[in-house]
Design an enzyme around this catalytic site. Structure first.
Site, PDB file in Angstrom:
ATOM      1  N   ASP A 191      -3.380  47.649  -4.061  1.00  7.33           N
ATOM      2  CA  ASP A 191      -3.726  48.846  -3.302  1.00  7.33           C
ATOM      3  C   ASP A 191      -5.195  48.800  -2.883  1.00  7.33           C
ATOM      4  O   ASP A 191      -5.542  49.080  -1.733  1.00  7.33           O
ATOM      5  CB  ASP A 191      -3.441  50.085  -4.150  1.00  7.33           C
ATOM      6  CG  ASP A 191      -3.871  51.375  -3.481  1.00  7.33           C
ATOM      7  OD1 ASP A 191      -3.378  51.675  -2.380  1.00  7.33           O
ATOM      8  OD2 ASP A 191      -4.732  52.077  -4.052  1.00  7.33           O
ATOM      9  N   GLU A 197       0.048  46.289  -8.664  1.00  7.52           N
ATOM     10  CA  GLU A 197       0.103  47.305  -7.606  1.00  7.52           C
ATOM     11  C   GLU A 197      -1.252  48.007  -7.474  1.00  7.52           C
ATOM     12  O   GLU A 197      -1.753  48.214  -6.366  1.00  7.52           O
ATOM     13  CB  GLU A 197       1.193  48.321  -7.920  1.00  7.52           C
ATOM     14  CG  GLU A 197       1.256  49.478  -6.969  1.00  7.52           C
ATOM     15  CD  GLU A 197       2.102  50.626  -7.503  1.00  7.52           C
ATOM     16  OE1 GLU A 197       1.933  51.743  -6.996  1.00  7.52           O
ATOM     17  OE2 GLU A 197       2.916  50.411  -8.423  1.00  7.52           O
ATOM     18  N   GLU A 208       2.289  46.177  -2.465  1.00 10.40           N
ATOM     19  CA  GLU A 208       0.924  46.205  -2.986  1.00 10.40           C
ATOM     20  C   GLU A 208       0.769  45.266  -4.173  1.00 10.40           C
ATOM     21  O   GLU A 208      -0.245  44.562  -4.298  1.00 10.40           O
ATOM     22  CB  GLU A 208       0.537  47.631  -3.380  1.00 10.40           C
ATOM     23  CG  GLU A 208       0.350  48.549  -2.186  1.00 10.40           C
ATOM     24  CD  GLU A 208       0.094  49.992  -2.572  1.00 10.40           C
ATOM     25  OE1 GLU A 208      -0.522  50.697  -1.762  1.00 10.40           O
ATOM     26  OE2 GLU A 208       0.502  50.414  -3.683  1.00 10.40           O
TER      27      GLU A 208
END
Length: 163
Positions: free
Chosen positions: A41, A37, A108
């Site tokens: 991102d 994640e 993400e």
């Protein structure tokens, strides 16, 4: 979902594994999607910045920053993740299912897995051609005015008041 077959399926399995069901590995580290994640991102932010820079060649940095913020906002990503079916694929403890940010976080993480598996150029193409093209309406996002903090600051400046 994204239009290709993965090479390293383990990355994608990890991307869909929420920390609520992840088993501890070495030194208490859990094999969840949190690290992916983090990576996804950053990749998504770069891809959206690239897209906006090209789409709006005559807009200033403030506009581009605001647009990127809207696209990568938690609310937008959660809704996007549900639209593309991530909510049906994420593996989690059922008691955490009500937490809506899980889906955007998993999206993400999925992008982080694509990046590690296929590289940045491929991931950029997936984001542009499979996500933005079919699931993101930039005109609608541009017309939204939900930056209440900026509105308040601008109002205070015009009224010569402190916030």
């Amino acid at each position: 979902m994204l239009g290709f077959w993965p090479v390293n399926i383990k990355l994608y399995e990890q991307a869909f594994r929420h920390r609520s069901i992840a088993q501890p590995l070495k030194d208490g580290f859990k094999n969840s999607n949190e690290r992916l994640e983090f990576l996804g991102d950053a990749i998504l932010g770069a891809a959206i910045a690239h897209y906006l820079f090209k789409k709006f060649p005559y807009r200033d940095e403030g506009f581009l920053t605001e647009m990127r913020s809207r696209v990568v906002s938690r609310t937008f990503l959660n809704n996007l993740a549900v639209r593309i079916g991530i909510d049906k694929m994420v593996q989690l403890d059922e008691s955490t299912r009500g937490n809506k940010s899980i889906y955007g976080d998993t999206f993400e993480a999925l992008l982080g897995a694509v990046y590690l598996d296929m590289g940045f150029d491929f991931t950029l193409k997936v984001i542009l051609n499979r996500i933005i093209r079919f699931h993101v309406d930039m005109d609608e996002i541009e017309s939204q005015d939900n930056n209440y903090k900026s509105k308040l600051i601008n109002w205070a400046q015009r009224q010569k008041r402190e916030v």
